[in-house]
Write a protein that holds these residues in place. Structure first.
Motif, PDB file in Angstrom:
ATOM      1  N   SER A  37       0.827  -1.202   0.000  1.00 18.59           N
ATOM      2  CA  SER A  37       0.000   0.000   0.000  1.00 18.59           C
ATOM      3  C   SER A  37       0.866   1.259   0.000  1.00 18.59           C
ATOM      4  O   SER A  37       0.615   2.218  -0.739  1.00 18.59           O
ATOM      5  N   LEU A  38       1.920   1.244   0.829  1.00 21.47           N
ATOM      6  CA  LEU A  38       2.817   2.406   0.895  1.00 21.47           C
ATOM      7  C   LEU A  38       3.508   2.636  -0.448  1.00 21.47           C
ATOM      8  O   LEU A  38       3.551   3.762  -0.955  1.00 21.47           O
ATOM      9  N   LEU A  39       4.037   1.569  -1.033  1.00 23.36           N
ATOM     10  CA  LEU A  39       4.734   1.714  -2.310  1.00 23.36           C
ATOM     11  C   LEU A  39       3.779   2.083  -3.436  1.00 23.36           C
ATOM     12  O   LEU A  39       4.121   2.866  -4.323  1.00 23.36           O
ATOM     13  N   GLY A  40       2.584   1.511  -3.402  1.00 22.22           N
ATOM     14  CA  GLY A  40       1.602   1.860  -4.422  1.00 22.22           C
ATOM     15  C   GLY A  40       1.245   3.333  -4.385  1.00 22.22           C
ATOM     16  O   GLY A  40       1.117   3.984  -5.435  1.00 22.22           O
ATOM     17  N   ARG A  41       1.103   3.869  -3.169  1.00 18.90           N
ATOM     18  CA  ARG A  41       0.800   5.288  -3.034  1.00 18.90           C
ATOM     19  C   ARG A  41       1.956   6.147  -3.535  1.00 18.90           C
ATOM     20  O   ARG A  41       1.757   7.158  -4.213  1.00 18.90           O
ATOM     21  N   ARG A  42       3.172   5.752  -3.217  1.00 17.03           N
ATOM     22  CA  ARG A  42       4.339   6.516  -3.669  1.00 17.03           C
ATOM     23  C   ARG A  42       4.481   6.462  -5.183  1.00 17.03           C
ATOM     24  O   ARG A  42       4.800   7.460  -5.822  1.00 17.03           O
TER      25      ARG A  42
END
Length: 233
Positions: A113-118
């Motif tokens: 989720s964190l990487l997808g948002r970034r």
């Protein structure tokens, strides 16, 4: 993103989710050098799983074992974890880039989720996913399907359209999705799972198979993995 499901990335995820920071350490530079490094960082060096399980081991002895890190009543605030694959790769990556994460099945949702948002917020950003693999007894590299699954779990959790993924990333995500509902049985049945179970470490495999059990994304900052917690979108 470094993925070493059995056991470095899983151990790191558990430790940082419990409030510790984890210093990865190259496997070949252990013994006296490891103790000196741990002393410099005011950290506790991890020992081998068998050494930690000895009856004469001091209470609270830390090892690379995910199960032990999860079950200890309290963890040191700073831990040095050497491993031949995940830790060694992480230490190498720290010398060549400024952003390194540790990924596994336990933190796939949070990290993905964190990487997808970034990736959504920063067009042009590229994430390299390193499935650590394993070694044959002679030291030669061998593929490790558990690391393919772990990489695929994080990739799938990014929520990115397939068109934005390399074909290799798509293949990893598909491999994970194929076993997602059967991880408690699939992980012990793969080559590395069988190896650890035969050595008496089946509880490590069980902890590694717990999908999304940790809601943290371990990021390497100033030489140590620290918890970068998942934020709401």
């Amino acid at each position: 993103m470094v993925v070493d499901v059995l056991r470095f990335s899983t151990s790191t995820s558990i430790a940082v989710s419990r409030g510790a920071v984890v210093y990865p350490y190259r496997w070949h530079a252990r013994d006296r050098a490891l103790r000196d490094f741990a002393h410099q960082q005011d950290a506790v060096p991890a020992v081998g799983r068998l050494e930690a399980d000895r009856p004469d081991a001091p209470p609270g002895t830390v090892s690379l074992s995910p199960a032990r890190l999860a079950q200890l009543p309290g963890l040191p605030a700073r831990i040095v974890l050497p491993s031949p694959n995940g830790a060694t790769i992480s230490a190498w990556c720290a010398e060549h880039t400024t952003q390194v994460y540790a990924g596994c099945l336990r933190n796939a949702g949070a990290l993905g989720s964190l990487l997808g948002r970034r990736l959504y917020d920063e067009p042009g950003l590229t994430v390299a996913v390193i499935a650590a693999g394993e070694q044959w007894p002679g030291g030669a590299l061998r593929p490790a399907v558990e690391d393919l699954w772990g990489a695929g779990a994080v990739i799938a959790a990014t929520g990115l359209p397939r068109a934005d993924l390399s074909y290799e990333a798509r293949a990893a995500a598909d491999a994970f999705l194929n076993v997602r509902d059967d991880l408690p049985d699939s992980l012990p049945a793969c080559g590395s799972g069988i190896e650890l179970t035969q050595r008496g470490f089946e509880d490590d495999v069980r902890y590694a198979a717990q999908l999304d059990a940790d809601r943290v994304a371990p990021r390497l900052i100033d030489g140590a993995f620290r918890a970068e917690r998942l934020l709401s979108r």
